[in-house]
Design an enzyme around this catalytic site. Structure first.
Site, PDB file in Angstrom:
ATOM      1  N   LEU A 119       0.885  -1.159   0.000  1.00 52.79           N
ATOM      2  CA  LEU A 119       0.000   0.000   0.000  1.00 52.79           C
ATOM      3  C   LEU A 119       0.920   1.204   0.000  1.00 52.79           C
ATOM      4  CD1 LEU A 119      -2.799  -0.811   2.621  1.00 52.79           C
ATOM      5  CD2 LEU A 119      -3.141  -0.389   0.181  1.00 52.79           C
ATOM      6  N   ASP A 120       0.660   2.174  -0.856  1.00 57.86           N
ATOM      7  CA  ASP A 120       1.586   3.304  -0.919  1.00 57.86           C
ATOM      8  C   ASP A 120       1.485   4.165   0.339  1.00 57.86           C
ATOM      9  OD1 ASP A 120      -0.389   5.357  -1.264  1.00 57.86           O
ATOM     10  OD2 ASP A 120      -0.454   4.963  -3.416  1.00 57.86           O
ATOM     11  N   TYR A 121       2.381   5.098   0.450  1.00 51.80           N
ATOM     12  CA  TYR A 121       2.587   5.892   1.666  1.00 51.80           C
ATOM     13  C   TYR A 121       1.300   6.559   2.150  1.00 51.80           C
ATOM     14  CZ  TYR A 121       4.772   9.538   4.611  1.00 51.80           C
ATOM     15  OH  TYR A 121       5.132  10.363   5.636  1.00 51.80           O
ATOM     16  N   ARG A 203      -4.583   5.452  -8.400  1.00 55.15           N
ATOM     17  CA  ARG A 203      -4.103   6.841  -8.469  1.00 55.15           C
ATOM     18  C   ARG A 203      -3.820   7.261  -9.916  1.00 55.15           C
ATOM     19  NH1 ARG A 203      -3.423   8.926  -3.507  1.00 55.15           N
ATOM     20  NH2 ARG A 203      -3.090   7.469  -1.774  1.00 55.15           N
TER      21      ARG A 203
END
Length: 250
Positions: A119-121, A203
């Site tokens: 999971l990205d930041y 995104r």
């Protein structure tokens, strides 16, 4: 044969056989096999005192294998944990920028744990951690076709055209993106299910339509649901969840 029997058999087999170096590192709980390949290529791994950068190098459990000078051993006790990751935590074993690590929210067993997938930041929600390299490889491989479900809120109204194109499939900068399921929840929010989980897929699709997710929250990985697990809290995977993940029933 149940999962425990499979795990015991795998450990016994590993203890006798020569392994590719990246597989050995994964079995030692360092990281996923793909991430271990990067560690090898960057010259951080040595075998019997010699730095090895060639992927696929065969090693034995009796060899002296080190990462950044620290001796490694194959794990004999496996852990499988689910974490509700808060935003602003990075899924990595370390971060040169000093950002908070998701793995530091976990209980501190002796064995190393690493994330299965990412999971990205800025994203939050469900992520699985383990020190079982075989489990991680099977669950994260695209052929497993494990569904991942997200709740997404945007900074502006989401157009019907974006929902329709994401459901039908669209190409962005040479990469094809398509949701398995998508549902409007509100003027600025959707529920979306993915299978392939390409890097930053949601995104990138939002950006293509000049939108930005203000919240991207994963609530399900295959049979594993976030449920009432609190932010920053973790729990063990159940035996049933592990079996279903390995059987690729989504």
């Amino acid at each position: 044969m149940n999962l425990t029997d499979n795990t015991t058999a795998a450990c016994n087999e590993v203890s006798r056989a020569a392994l590719r170096l990246q597989v050995y590192l994964a079995h030692a709980g360092v990281a996923s096999r793909r991430a271990c390949e990067g560690l090898i290529s960057s010259g951080r791994v040595s075998v019997n005192g010699n730095v090895v950068t060639v992927l696929g190098t065969r090693v034995l459990p009796t060899d002296d294998i080190r990462l950044d000078g620290i001796a490694l051993q194959i794990e004999t006790k496996f852990h499988y944990l689910v974490l509700n990751k808060p935003p602003m935590y990075i899924c990595s074993s370390s971060d040169p920028q000093g950002r908070s690590l998701a793995k530091d929210l976990l209980p501190m067993p002796r064995e190393r744990l690493y994330n299965v997938g990412r999971l990205d930041y800025r994203s939050s929600g469900l992520i699985i951690f383990t020190n079982d390299g075989d489990f991680a490889a099977k669950v994260s491989h695209p052929s497993a076709k494990i569904k991942k479900e997200y709740l997404v809120e945007a900074t502006g109204p989401i157009p019907d055209t974006m929902i329709a194109e994401f459901e039908k499939g669209l190409e962005i900068e040479g990469v094809f993106y398509r949701s398995t399921e998508i549902e409007r929840l509100g003027r600025k929010s959707i529920r979306v299910v993915l299978i392939e989980g390409k890097n930053r897929e949601i995104r990138r699709v939002f950006s293509h339509f000049h939108l930005h997710p203000s919240k991207l929250h994963r609530i399900r990985i295959g049979p594993v649901v976030l449920g009432s697990l609190g932010v920053g809290e973790s729990r063990a995977l159940t035996e049933e969840e592990k079996e279903i993940l390995l059987q690729r029933r989504t």
